[in-house]
Each structure stands twice: as structure tokens, then as C-alpha cells.
Design a protein around this motif. Structure first.
Motif, mmCIF file in Angstrom:
data_model
loop_
_atom_site.group_PDB
_atom_site.id
_atom_site.type_symbol
_atom_site.label_atom_id
_atom_site.label_comp_id
_atom_site.label_asym_id
_atom_site.label_seq_id
_atom_site.Cartn_x
_atom_site.Cartn_y
_atom_site.Cartn_z
ATOM 1 N N PRO A 107 1.170 -0.702 0.026
ATOM 2 C CA PRO A 107 0.066 -0.231 0.133
ATOM 3 C C PRO A 107 0.983 1.618 -0.150
ATOM 4 N N ASN A 108 0.742 2.163 -0.191
ATOM 5 C CA ASN A 108 0.741 3.537 -0.417
ATOM 6 C C ASN A 108 2.643 3.621 -1.792
ATOM 7 N N TRP A 111 0.665 5.561 -6.547
ATOM 8 C CA TRP A 111 -0.895 6.711 -6.274
ATOM 9 C C TRP A 111 -0.644 7.634 -7.663
ATOM 10 N N MET A 131 -6.296 7.372 -6.244
ATOM 11 C CA MET A 131 -6.412 5.776 -5.971
ATOM 12 C C MET A 131 -5.162 5.468 -5.655
ATOM 13 N N ASP A 132 -5.128 4.813 -4.603
ATOM 14 C CA ASP A 132 -3.738 3.435 -5.026
ATOM 15 C C ASP A 132 -3.567 2.256 -5.477
ATOM 16 N N ASN A 135 -4.338 -1.520 -4.407
ATOM 17 C CA ASN A 135 -5.622 -2.125 -4.280
ATOM 18 C C ASN A 135 -7.110 -1.520 -4.578
ATOM 19 N N GLU A 137 -7.947 1.634 -4.199
ATOM 20 C CA GLU A 137 -8.899 2.210 -3.054
ATOM 21 C C GLU A 137 -8.874 3.293 -3.650
ATOM 22 N N VAL A 138 -9.920 3.935 -3.541
ATOM 23 C CA VAL A 138 -9.779 5.919 -3.933
ATOM 24 C C VAL A 138 -9.229 6.311 -2.148
ATOM 25 N N ILE A 139 -8.896 6.760 -2.475
ATOM 26 C CA ILE A 139 -8.184 7.475 -1.196
ATOM 27 C C ILE A 139 -8.039 9.602 -0.901
#
Length: 169
Positions: A107-108, A111, A131-132, A135, A137-139
Motif C-alpha cells: 500500500p501507498n 498513487w 487512487m492507490d 488495491n 482504493e480511492v484515497i
């Protein structure tokens, strides 16, 4: 009294048919004038409205549509402009760090962000999302009425702020 052996109604029907063709050719000329005046951008609805404004009597839209189809007239549809190039602003060369590798092992690490245009009730709105790639995921996300640089930078700041608050937990 029948002279040619035809019914009287046939004579009057033919008189009306000749009158209708004269009116139809007159209407075709008026349609052609409005169509050419507006450089072919008007469809049958706008031509009908223009004729109703200019003439004393109302004109049926189905008649205008039928005559336009008969004459082979169609409204030109202009393509929307999707991208505006601002000279001097985007001419700077930015290195391609990702090299089209859109996979992140943790993660991170990576982006990505993008700005999307929406049409909501006839008004344009712009959505900036971060977005990351790990996964999907919308940060963070933001909406604005104009696609300016502050929209993207505020989205990234919000993402960094959310990242900082997630580390505190």
C-alpha cells in the motif's frame, strides 16, 4: 353533368392536389433558405421554430421533417472539444516514472490521479480522484466547477492528510 365521364369530386380533388404541390415547393424553398442561412446546423425542430416566427401561419414539424428528408437535408453535428492545449503550461517534459507498471507490491507505493468531466443538469462538474494502485482504493476525491491545478493539488493534499490520520490510528 359529366363532360369527361369523371365525377365532379375528382376534378376538385385534382385542383387541390395541384395547389398542395405548389405550396409544398414554396415550403421547400423556405426550408432551404433557413437551412442555408444557418449553415446546415439547424435540424427540423429549429427550422420549424424559425419558420413559425417568420411566417404568419404555424408550420407543422412533421411536414418540415418530411420535406427535409425528401430534400436530403440533415443537421450537422459538431464534435465537442475535449482537450485544450495551453501553450507554455503543459510543454514541460515530465519523466515517466511508472513506465506503465501499474502494479504496486504494498500500500501507498504508487498513487495515480485523474480529472473527469461530468455533465449534471446542463452544468459541467469536474471530479478529481486519487487512487492507490495496490488495491484500487480511492484515497481522496474532490469536485469543482473548473478543472484547475488547485483541484488536483487539493485532492493530493487530502490524500496525504488521510494517510497521516490512518497512521495515527
Amino acid at each position: 353533368m359529366q363532360v369527361a365521364g369523371l365525377a365532379r369530386s375528382t376534378f376538385y380533388y385534382q385542383c387541390q392536389a395541384i395547389l398542395r404541390t405548389e405550396q409544398q415547393s414554396d415550403m421547400e424553398l423556405k426550408i432551404r433558405v433557413v437551412y442555408d442561412k444557418h449553415k446546415g446546423r439547424y435540424g427540423y425542430r429549429r427550422i420549424t421554430a424559425a419558420l413559425c416566427r417568420s411566417l404568419a401561419e404555424p408550420v407543422n414539424h412533421k411536414c418540415v421533417q418530411r420535406l427535409m428528408q425528401k430534400m436530403g437535408l440533415r443537421a450537422l453535428i459538431r464534435a465537442k472539444k475535449r482537450f485544450r492545449h495551453v501553450t507554455g503550461m503543459s510543454d514541460v517534459h515530465v519523466p515517466n516514472i511508472l513506465q506503465r507498471d501499474f502494479f504496486a507490491g504494498a500500500p501507498n507505493q504508487k498513487w495515480v490521479t485523474d480529472v473527469t468531466e461530468f455533465n449534471v443538469q446542463g452544468q459541467k462538474l469536474y471530479l478529481s480522484a486519487c487512487m492507490d494502485l495496490y488495491n484500487g482504493e480511492v484515497i481522496a476525491h474532490r469536485m469543482a466547477k473548473r478543472p484547475v491545478f488547485d483541484l488536483v493539488s487539493d485532492t493530493l493534499r487530502e490524500g496525504l492528510h488521510n494517510l497521516g490520520s490512518a497512521c495515527v490510528m
